[in-house]
Design an enzyme around this catalytic site. Sequence first.
Site, mmCIF file in Angstrom:
data_model
loop_
_atom_site.group_PDB
_atom_site.id
_atom_site.type_symbol
_atom_site.label_atom_id
_atom_site.label_comp_id
_atom_site.label_asym_id
_atom_site.label_seq_id
_atom_site.Cartn_x
_atom_site.Cartn_y
_atom_site.Cartn_z
ATOM 1 N N SER A 15 -10.492 -5.087 2.855
ATOM 2 C CA SER A 15 -9.891 -5.053 1.517
ATOM 3 C C SER A 15 -10.721 -4.195 0.575
ATOM 4 C CB SER A 15 -9.787 -6.483 0.966
ATOM 5 O OG SER A 15 -9.467 -6.472 -0.409
ATOM 6 N N SER A 75 -5.884 -9.563 -2.361
ATOM 7 C CA SER A 75 -5.092 -9.834 -1.158
ATOM 8 C C SER A 75 -5.485 -11.165 -0.510
ATOM 9 C CB SER A 75 -5.265 -8.692 -0.144
ATOM 10 O OG SER A 75 -6.633 -8.434 0.113
ATOM 11 N N GLU A 86 -3.309 3.365 1.455
ATOM 12 C CA GLU A 86 -2.762 3.723 0.142
ATOM 13 C C GLU A 86 -2.975 5.208 -0.145
ATOM 14 O OE1 GLU A 86 -3.864 3.103 -4.525
ATOM 15 O OE2 GLU A 86 -3.996 1.323 -3.258
ATOM 16 N N HIS A 131 0.815 -1.220 0.000
ATOM 17 C CA HIS A 131 0.000 0.000 0.000
ATOM 18 C C HIS A 131 0.850 1.273 0.000
ATOM 19 C CE1 HIS A 131 -3.347 -2.569 1.925
ATOM 20 N NE2 HIS A 131 -3.674 -2.323 0.675
ATOM 21 N N ASN A 183 -10.214 -3.586 -2.658
ATOM 22 C CA ASN A 183 -10.463 -4.193 -3.975
ATOM 23 C C ASN A 183 -11.539 -5.271 -3.894
ATOM 24 O OD1 ASN A 183 -9.048 -7.067 -4.137
ATOM 25 N ND2 ASN A 183 -7.700 -5.765 -2.947
ATOM 26 N N THR A 187 -5.603 2.695 -6.618
ATOM 27 C CA THR A 187 -5.388 1.630 -7.600
ATOM 28 C C THR A 187 -6.536 0.634 -7.684
ATOM 29 O OG1 THR A 187 -4.179 0.303 -5.970
ATOM 30 C CG2 THR A 187 -2.885 1.776 -7.381
#
Length: 284
Positions: A221, A267, A125, A73, A223, A163
């Site tokens: 998480s 992850s 991040e 991150h 994502n 990201t």
Amino acid sequence: MKIIMAKHAGFCFGVKRAVDAIEKSLENSQKVWTIGLPIHNPQEVARLEAMGLKVANNADEIPSGAEVLIRAHGEALNVIESLRSRDVKVRDMTCLFVRKAQDYAKSLSEKDYHVVLLGDKNHPEIKGIMGHAVNENNVEVVANEAEAEKISRYPKIALISQTTQREERLANVAAILIRKCLTLHVCNTICKATAERQDAVKELVTNNDVDGVVLIGGRASANTGKLRDIIKSHNIEVLWIEDENEIESNLDWFKNKNTIGIAAGASTPEWLIDKIKKQIGVRS
């Protein structure tokens, strides 16, 4: 019960690179630290801690003589510089896509752009990217289109994405910001692995007659959360779980389902995906 696996799932390159580096360091030293959780998957973190990894809340907790790995991150520039000025070995394992976003924040803020970050302001991040801008007071974080509408007018705006964001949202926010400046610099810093996993989930729920999707990933998480949003946007039931033990407490969810999809965040380790696939297979 039929089980269909998403074509792309589990560790992305950046996470695997960081985990491999931690494992290698632990083989050679008993003083290996990260600042904050190395990845947002509690089961994988527990495995690494059992091997000897220490997780600090901040840089001040890192003892002299230790090796500290900057997680995928990333971290604010002043934190990294502070660590390097001490008796601490620093290995920077920042994801290459995250580093690109950090570099954009630094270079564009130096050119007097008002920097807008698309993402979660509380995510490490985003905090790390902010910490690379020359003036954090000239940086704003927006989570969505509604927040982008509240941005004031500036001569120059730079839009940088976390990201793990969706490209559709990045495009929507860019369309809003173009009306608020004379010059808009858009940086598509969404990583390839994120896009691959999002596309794979879209394909899973649109090209297959699935009755629901089991989504594997840590609750923190980002994502994995985006994958959940995509599944729900297609009106498909989603069961978000962290480990195989949650299958037992959600048996009713599987009733009357003939075809189940399985997806996982970037992850999520492969060993955990395999455990859950086996558990679902046993139940089917």
